[in-house]
Design an enzyme around this catalytic site. Structure first.
Site, mmCIF file in Angstrom:
data_model
loop_
_atom_site.group_PDB
_atom_site.id
_atom_site.type_symbol
_atom_site.label_atom_id
_atom_site.label_comp_id
_atom_site.label_asym_id
_atom_site.label_seq_id
_atom_site.Cartn_x
_atom_site.Cartn_y
_atom_site.Cartn_z
ATOM 1 N N ASP A 277 35.080 36.700 -13.217
ATOM 2 C CA ASP A 277 35.464 37.189 -11.953
ATOM 3 C C ASP A 277 37.117 37.163 -11.990
ATOM 4 O OD1 ASP A 277 35.436 38.490 -9.604
ATOM 5 O OD2 ASP A 277 34.077 37.110 -8.524
HETATM 6 C C1 BGC Z 1 34.963 39.894 -6.669
HETATM 7 C C2 BGC Z 1 33.994 40.578 -7.446
HETATM 8 C C3 BGC Z 1 34.575 41.684 -8.003
HETATM 9 C C4 BGC Z 1 36.070 41.620 -8.448
HETATM 10 C C5 BGC Z 1 36.875 43.023 -9.087
HETATM 11 C C6 BGC Z 1 36.408 39.744 -6.989
HETATM 12 O O1 BGC Z 1 37.359 39.340 -6.034
HETATM 13 O O2 BGC Z 1 34.303 38.624 -6.478
HETATM 14 O O3 BGC Z 1 32.607 40.659 -6.957
HETATM 15 O O4 BGC Z 1 33.687 42.353 -8.908
HETATM 16 O O5 BGC Z 1 36.660 41.142 -7.532
HETATM 17 O O6 BGC Z 1 37.296 43.739 -8.094
#
Ligand code: BGC
Length: 752
Positions: A277
């Protein structure tokens, strides 16, 4: 020179793919291999100037594997061109985005979508999202989010499919099918994109509902109650997995080898790649398990293939290799997985497969897609209460539409709708006027702000979702609303949460309708006029007062780009509501975590009681939810026959069928979700009081009856025992069928 890349063919078999990638990797430097593992954000890329952006240099140097959240096919095409024309090996990039519940055409937030219990509709929503995103240059989406959540304080409960692993698993499969296509057909067309199931694992079990917080649970609970939806996505062939921010067993998921390698790859046979993530690797420094070099090496060795944003891999892996902390083989393995994904998507064959400049103009936000979004939105709404048939409304007289959510378009799509144009969605007010037609007079007043606390309102209306805070006093706002309300035959109160009151980093400790809105609702009730509460929310709210006093409550979640019209469709009865809750609604915050598939304990409450001394309960509130899992009303009524069971015993290799006849006993056609639950009455470990094991959504005309049948096999009865073996154990089972988890008919059978 003929570039290697151009000789590949997406349709050739695995052997060819492996040979192609081996050949390519033979020519790659260590830096270029590590570069494939790097997923930066889009930086300062702007159309026409991608060349001079800060990431362009890295792309040319072969130090980027993919980019995410760049919007616009022209921009993406330009960046892809830099990769395939100006980098040494001409390896194409992956372009990812958070296409969570639609692209420009937005469907209901995932929690709302799950309340349709309609797998065909859910798959279709993902297919349309993929079609639109791929038409605009995107080949990879960070969806589906399948985290089981039992704590509505957690803002991201809005992004998942609720509290049940079986239903969550079915939805995970439907979404993966919708995005990628099925089996051999996956990625064969440029309308199919790669899915990324997230957040692996257990992110929804963050302590106290606080985002990014610690998770700690037994393996038994993980396997029986939380992991299935991720596994289901793997079974459906999901191409990638995103590791979660939280720790599991004291090790952040991003460095958790047991999760990423033993379970995901070895036990489930996942063959795709794992991405972190956002800055997931860097955050392990704060988790306290080492400096950036240490945590980067740990992540790689645990099974992470791609590093989102933080550049821990890019900046430290070479050093770790030279110091002997990692081997080149692990870097090669991760690099190979990324290249395989690109190969399977067909990017080596045609790096511009998703970069047609024509498609975006024709295939995005089309009238056809929007009509489907409107229909699906109307299926996601849950009618929580409807005393005296307050709803549907009649198309005549005067309706007062009141509340801070009545006149906002930007809040309609809901959280995580990054690709859409927020100026497009209609306000509820405009939508109701359209659907009601000219015979109905519609008046409007704001009535209150979102909350009395201006700072809280600011935090809950980020990303251009402002509600336009009204500087008049609470009293002035209220008086204006009451004056309008007095002129009306019926009041529609549009209250609840704003779109960014839920979602990432939007946890709440109190989950009622906020202060000034409560006061407004109470004042509207005091007028004596009929009130319909149209509830906007991204999570279950505590609605104890509302349930007691307001005759009609329609929970509309955030219904997407066509929400306003869809709400009109349901309020005026053109569509009969059929949504059923996928999360329990608590009576108060103190009951949390609250979920239907709980254990019995050694001191359960006797049936029909809400308190008894020395039993598992509270002094001040009952154990049962305000609205149970699976619950939702209709404008018609359904009657269930007793269960007919084919036999009282289920042999070891046999099948048993259980059937009910469901009748529409009202005057309106409608859909009903028939739910099958099972309780394993005696196990080698304790088992839940009931677990969803099947469901079918049926449509019945007024007066019509249908027989709904479920097949039960020993497979249906399996669970993970103390030693985590997946088994079924002979003995007695209770089989229940009903229209929600709390109201069921039941029979008993025995597994031989
Ligand atoms: C979130 C994810 C997301 C990623 C990319 C993160 O802060 O937890 O769900 O896919 O950002 O934007």
């Amino acid at each position: 020179m003929v570039c290697l890349a151009s000789t590949a063919n997406a349709q050739t078999g695995e052997k060819e793919m492996n040979a192609f990638i081996s050949q390519l990797m033979n020519r790659m430097t260590l830096e270029e291999k590590i570069g494939q593992l790097n997923l930066p954000g889009s930086g300062d890329i702007t159309t026409g100037q991608a060349q001079s952006s800060n990431v362009a240099g890295n792309i040319k140097a072969g130090l980027v594997g993919g980019l995410f959240n760049i919007k616009g096919v022209e921009k993406i095409r330009e960046v892809q061109r830099i990769a395939v024309e100006e980098s040494r090996l001409k390896i194409p990039l992956l372009f990812g985005m958070d296409v969570i519940h639609g692209y420009e055409t937005v469907f209901p937030i995932p929690l709302g979508l799950s309340c349709t219990w309609d797998m065909t509709a859910i798959e279709q929503s993902a297919r349309i999202a993929a079609k639109e995103a791929s038409a605009d240059g995107i080949c990879w989406t960070f969806s589906p989010m399948v985290d089981i959540a039992r704590d509505p304080r957690w803002g991201r409960i809005s992004e998942g499919s609720g509290e049940d692993p079986y239903l969550g698993g079915q939805i995970a499969k439907a979404m993966v099918r919708g995005y990628q296509g099925v089996g051999e057909k996956a990625f064969t067309s440029n309308e199919q994109i790669m899915a990324c199931v997230k957040h692996y694992a257990l992110y929804g079990a963050a302590e106290a509902g606080r985002d990014y917080n610690t998770v700690d649970m037994s393996r038994n609970r993980m396997f029986n109650e939380y992991l299935y939806p991720y596994q289901a996505a793997v079974e459906a062939g999901v191409g990638s997995v995103m590791a979660s921010f939280n720790e599991v067993d004291g090790v952040p998921a991003t460095a958790n080898r047991w999760l990423l390698d033993d379970v995901l790859r070895k036990q489930w046979g996942f063959g795709g790649f794992v991405v972190t993530d956002y800055t997931g690797i860097n955050e392990m420094v704060d988790h306290g398990i080492g400096d950036l070099q240490t945590v980067s090496a740990r992540a790689l060795k645990a099974g992470i293939d791609m590093d989102m944003v933080g550049e821990g891999f890019l900046s430290t892996l070479k050093k770790s290799l030279s110091e002997g902390h990692i081997t080149e083989a692990v870097i090669d393995q991760a690099c190979r997985r990324i290249l395989e994904a690109k190969y399977k998507l067909g990017l080596f064959q045609d790096p511009y497969k998703y970069c047609s400049l024509e498609r975006a103009k024709k295939e995005v936000y089309t009238a056809e897609n929007r009509a489907i979004a409107r229909k699906i939105a109307s299926e996601s709404f849950v009618l929580l209460k409807n005393d005296n048939r307050q709803l549907p409304l009649q198309r005549k007289g005067t309706i007062a539409v009141v509340g801070p959510l009545a006149n906002t378009g930007t809040n309609m799509p809901g959280t995580w709708s990054v690709a859409t144009d927020l100026e497009r969605p209609q306000t509820l007010l405009a939508g109701l006027q359209t659907v009601a037609g000219k015979q109905t007079k519609i008046l409007y007043a704001k009535g209150s702000n979102l909350t009395n606390d201006a700072d809280l309102e600011k935090r809950a209306t980020m990303f251009n979702r402002s509600l336009g805070r009204d500087n008049r006093t609470n009293e002035e706002l209220l008086n204006e609303a009451l004056q309008i309300a007095r002129q009306a035959d019926v009041i529609v109160a549009a209250l609840g949460e704003s779109s960014e009151f839920s979602g990432e980093s939007s946890s709440r400790s109190e989950i009622g309708i906020p202060d000034v809105q409560q006061q407004l609702l109470q004042a509207l009730m005091a007028t004596g006029k009929p009130v319909v509460l149209v509830l906007f929310t991204g999570r279950p709210l505590t609605l104890t007062w509302e349930n007691e006093h307001v005759p009609a409550i329609l929970n509309v979640w955030f219904g997407g780009s066509e929400a306003a019209l869809a709400i009109g469709d349901v309020l005026f009865g053109d569509v009969n509501p059929s949504g059923k809750l996928t999360t329990s609604f608590p009576r108060n915050v103190g009951q949390i975590p609250l979920y239907y598939n709980h254990k019995n304990t050694g001191r359960p409450l006797p049936e029909g009681q809400w308190f008894q001394k020395f039993r598992s309960n509270y002094l001040d509130v009952g154990n049962d939810p305000l609205y149970p899992f699976g619950y939702g009303l209709s404008y018609t009524t359904f009657a269930y026959s007793d269960i007919q069971i084919s036999s009282n015993t289920l042999p070891e290799n046999g099948t048993l069928t259980a059937a009910v006849t469901v009748s529409n006993t009202g005057k309106t056609a409608g859909a009903e979700v028939v739910q099958l639950y099972i309780r394993d009455k005696v196990g080698s470990i304790t088992r839940p009081v009931k677990e969803l094991k099947g469901f079918e959504k049926i449509f019945l005309k007024a007066g019509e009856s249908k027989k709904v049948q479920f097949a039960i096999t020993p497979e249906t009865l399996k669970f993970y025992d103390y030693d985590l073996n997946y088994v079924c154990e002979p003995g007695e089972f209770e089989l229940m069928i009903g229209g929600n988890s709390a109201q069921v008919k039941s029979v008993v059978f025995t597994l031989k």
